[in-house]
Write an enzyme that holds these catalytic residues in place. Structure first.
Site, PDB file in Angstrom:
ATOM      1  N   TYR A  17      70.433  92.249  20.845  1.00 46.95           N
ATOM      2  CA  TYR A  17      70.013  90.931  20.348  1.00 46.95           C
ATOM      3  C   TYR A  17      70.096  90.871  18.813  1.00 46.95           C
ATOM      4  O   TYR A  17      70.623  89.907  18.244  1.00 46.95           O
ATOM      5  CB  TYR A  17      68.583  90.672  20.824  1.00 46.95           C
ATOM      6  CG  TYR A  17      67.997  89.343  20.433  1.00 46.95           C
ATOM      7  CD1 TYR A  17      68.365  88.173  21.096  1.00 46.95           C
ATOM      8  CD2 TYR A  17      67.047  89.249  19.410  1.00 46.95           C
ATOM      9  CE1 TYR A  17      67.810  86.945  20.749  1.00 46.95           C
ATOM     10  CE2 TYR A  17      66.490  88.038  19.058  1.00 46.95           C
ATOM     11  CZ  TYR A  17      66.870  86.883  19.733  1.00 46.95           C
ATOM     12  OH  TYR A  17      66.320  85.676  19.376  1.00 46.95           O
ATOM     13  N   SER A  59      67.166  72.553  27.137  1.00 52.23           N
ATOM     14  CA  SER A  59      66.385  72.328  28.357  1.00 52.23           C
ATOM     15  C   SER A  59      64.928  72.767  28.237  1.00 52.23           C
ATOM     16  O   SER A  59      64.111  72.454  29.101  1.00 52.23           O
ATOM     17  CB  SER A  59      67.031  73.067  29.535  1.00 52.23           C
ATOM     18  OG  SER A  59      66.967  74.463  29.337  1.00 52.23           O
TER      19      SER A  59
HETATM   20  N1  LIG Z   1      61.243  82.246  20.778  1.00 54.97           N
HETATM   21  C1  LIG Z   1      61.346  83.035  19.727  1.00 54.97           C
HETATM   22  O1  LIG Z   1      60.401  83.703  19.327  1.00 54.97           O
HETATM   23  C2  LIG Z   1      62.642  83.131  18.969  1.00 54.97           C
HETATM   24  C3  LIG Z   1      62.678  83.926  17.808  1.00 54.97           C
HETATM   25  C4  LIG Z   1      63.847  84.022  17.083  1.00 54.97           C
HETATM   26  C5  LIG Z   1      64.976  83.335  17.494  1.00 54.97           C
HETATM   27  N2  LIG Z   1      64.936  82.585  18.626  1.00 54.97           N
HETATM   28  C6  LIG Z   1      66.180  81.921  19.017  1.00 54.97           C
HETATM   29  O2  LIG Z   1      65.956  80.533  19.169  1.00 54.97           O
HETATM   30  C7  LIG Z   1      66.794  80.014  20.206  1.00 54.97           C
HETATM   31  C8  LIG Z   1      65.946  79.298  21.252  1.00 54.97           C
HETATM   32  O3  LIG Z   1      65.012  80.229  21.765  1.00 54.97           O
HETATM   33  P1  LIG Z   1      63.873  79.824  22.848  1.00 54.97           P
HETATM   34  O4  LIG Z   1      62.742  80.745  22.602  1.00 54.97           O
HETATM   35  O5  LIG Z   1      63.653  78.372  22.824  1.00 54.97           O
HETATM   36  O6  LIG Z   1      64.611  80.282  24.194  1.00 54.97           O
HETATM   37  P2  LIG Z   1      64.394  79.788  25.709  1.00 54.97           P
HETATM   38  O7  LIG Z   1      64.703  80.979  26.552  1.00 54.97           O
HETATM   39  O8  LIG Z   1      63.092  79.111  25.869  1.00 54.97           O
HETATM   40  O9  LIG Z   1      65.557  78.694  25.866  1.00 54.97           O
HETATM   41  C9  LIG Z   1      66.907  79.074  25.771  1.00 54.97           C
HETATM   42  C10 LIG Z   1      67.800  77.889  26.056  1.00 54.97           C
HETATM   43  O10 LIG Z   1      69.164  78.342  25.993  1.00 54.97           O
HETATM   44  C11 LIG Z   1      69.841  77.899  27.177  1.00 54.97           C
HETATM   45  N3  LIG Z   1      70.910  78.850  27.510  1.00 54.97           N
HETATM   46  C12 LIG Z   1      70.814  80.181  27.742  1.00 54.97           C
HETATM   47  N4  LIG Z   1      72.022  80.689  28.056  1.00 54.97           N
HETATM   48  C13 LIG Z   1      72.900  79.663  28.016  1.00 54.97           C
HETATM   49  C14 LIG Z   1      74.296  79.530  28.236  1.00 54.97           C
HETATM   50  N5  LIG Z   1      75.049  80.587  28.592  1.00 54.97           N
HETATM   51  N6  LIG Z   1      74.876  78.304  28.121  1.00 54.97           N
HETATM   52  C15 LIG Z   1      74.126  77.213  27.778  1.00 54.97           C
HETATM   53  N7  LIG Z   1      72.806  77.267  27.552  1.00 54.97           N
HETATM   54  C16 LIG Z   1      72.197  78.475  27.668  1.00 54.97           C
HETATM   55  C17 LIG Z   1      68.762  77.844  28.250  1.00 54.97           C
HETATM   56  O11 LIG Z   1      69.195  77.002  29.309  1.00 54.97           O
HETATM   57  C18 LIG Z   1      67.599  77.278  27.440  1.00 54.97           C
HETATM   58  O12 LIG Z   1      67.750  75.871  27.346  1.00 54.97           O
HETATM   59  C19 LIG Z   1      67.564  81.208  20.765  1.00 54.97           C
HETATM   60  O13 LIG Z   1      68.831  81.302  20.132  1.00 54.97           O
HETATM   61  C20 LIG Z   1      66.699  82.378  20.362  1.00 54.97           C
HETATM   62  O14 LIG Z   1      67.439  83.580  20.274  1.00 54.97           O
HETATM   63  C21 LIG Z   1      63.801  82.456  19.380  1.00 54.97           C
END
Ligand SMILES: NC(=O)c1ccc[n+]([C@@H]2O[C@H](COP(=O)([O-])OP(=O)(O)OC[C@H]3O[C@@H](n4cnc5c(N)ncnc54)[C@H](O)[C@@H]3O)[C@@H](O)[C@H]2O)c1
Length: 245
Positions: free
Chosen positions: A153, A13
């Site tokens: 985390y 999303s």
């Molecule tokens: N942004 C960063 O710097 C970063 C760094 C390392 C890893 N990550 C990982 O990358 C992935 C995406 O991160 P992002 O920054 O785009 O996060 P974000 O918060 O922008 O988006 C997270 C997404 O996960 C969905 N989500 C959360 N809980 C959920 C659930 N219970 N069921 C279904 N959907 C669910 C949300 O609806 C959203 O679409 C994550 O796994 C995050 O841990 C992100």
């Protein structure tokens, strides 16, 4: 690069999941997109991508085993098969361990680690049956190097690494690949809550001197999802501007 491959992407999303969905659509994939609920934003993503490919949205809470079992059956019925599963959905509940509530621990492990395991289990039989499948799990550099304030985390993301390697070993002989992407600091809502001071401090730890873009992660996801990476499995690849090496 992904012509007619059916790809399931969780957490599609916004942020990294949305960028992966847009990148995959531009490369010919058919998409089953998952997030907790349908919103104006998810409707817009589906509307945009429908101009390029077949795309369907499924509301599903990925820490709910029964919901996942049901949605995976619906996706397989709708598309006939799945080729690529991207376990991207994730959350943070940062705090010092001494001050962390039980719910902060449980919810992060439930979504990031158990959700990844549940989703993979839901599709793995279909992968085995057609002797082909490709799993891409979103870990994090903090799962490799640790980070004060993120014990819950980092544990969940280190768990994703162990899970990915085990799946790669267990199902490699059945033609199934599993790899993990470990992003560093990427500009999304997840990192949007950080103060400017904290961001500046992190930038000093990144040799390339900047936060990453969601497209930096999506580019690697595209490579891993494509047949260009067909001899790569069980790997954890960082996308972090050199932060962890
Ligand atoms: N942004 C960063 O710097 C970063 C760094 C390392 C890893 N990550 C990982 O990358 C992935 C995406 O991160 P992002 O920054 O785009 O996060 P974000 O918060 O922008 O988006 C997270 C997404 O996960 C969905 N989500 C959360 N809980 C959920 C659930 N219970 N069921 C279904 N959907 C669910 C949300 O609806 C959203 O679409 C994550 O796994 C995050 O841990 C992100």
């Amino acid at each position: 690069m992904l012509k007619d491959k059916v790809c399931v992407i969780t957490g599609a999303s916004r942020g990294i999941g949305e960028a992966i969905a847009r990148k995959f659509a531009a490369n010919g994939a058919k998409l089953a997109l998952i997030a907790t609920k349908e919103t104006d934003k998810t409707a817009k993503i589906v509307e945009d991508l429908s101009k390029e490919t077949e795309v369907k949205f499924y509301a599903c809470n990925i820490n709910n085993f029964e919901e996942i079992e049901a949605v995976s059956k619906t996706i397989l019925a709708d598309f006939g098969q799945v080729d690529v599963l991207v376990n991207n959905a994730g959350i943070t509940r940062d705090n010092l361990l001494a001050a962390m509530g039980k719910d902060d621990i449980d919810s992060v492990i439930d979504v990031n680690l158990k959700g990844t395991i549940y989703m993979t289990k839901a599709f793995v039989r279909s992968f085995i049956r057609k002797k082909h499948g490709n799993i891409i799990n979103l870990s994090s550099v903090v799962g490799l190097m640790g980070n004060a304030g993120q014990t819950n985390y980092s544990a969940s993301k280190a768990g994703v690494v162990g899970f990915t390697k085990s799946v790669a070993k267990e199902y490699g002989p059945k033609g199934v690949r599993a790899n993990a992407i470990a992003p560093g600091f990427i500009q999304t809502d997840m990192t949007g809550a950080l103060t400017d001071d904290v961001i500046e401090k992190y930038k000093t730890l990144i040799p390339l001197g900047r936060m990453g873009e969601t497209e930096d992660v999506a580019n690697l996801a595209l490579f891993l999802a494509s047949d260009m990476s067909s001899y790569i499995t069980g790997e954890v690849i960082t996308v972090d501007g050199g932060m962890y090496m």
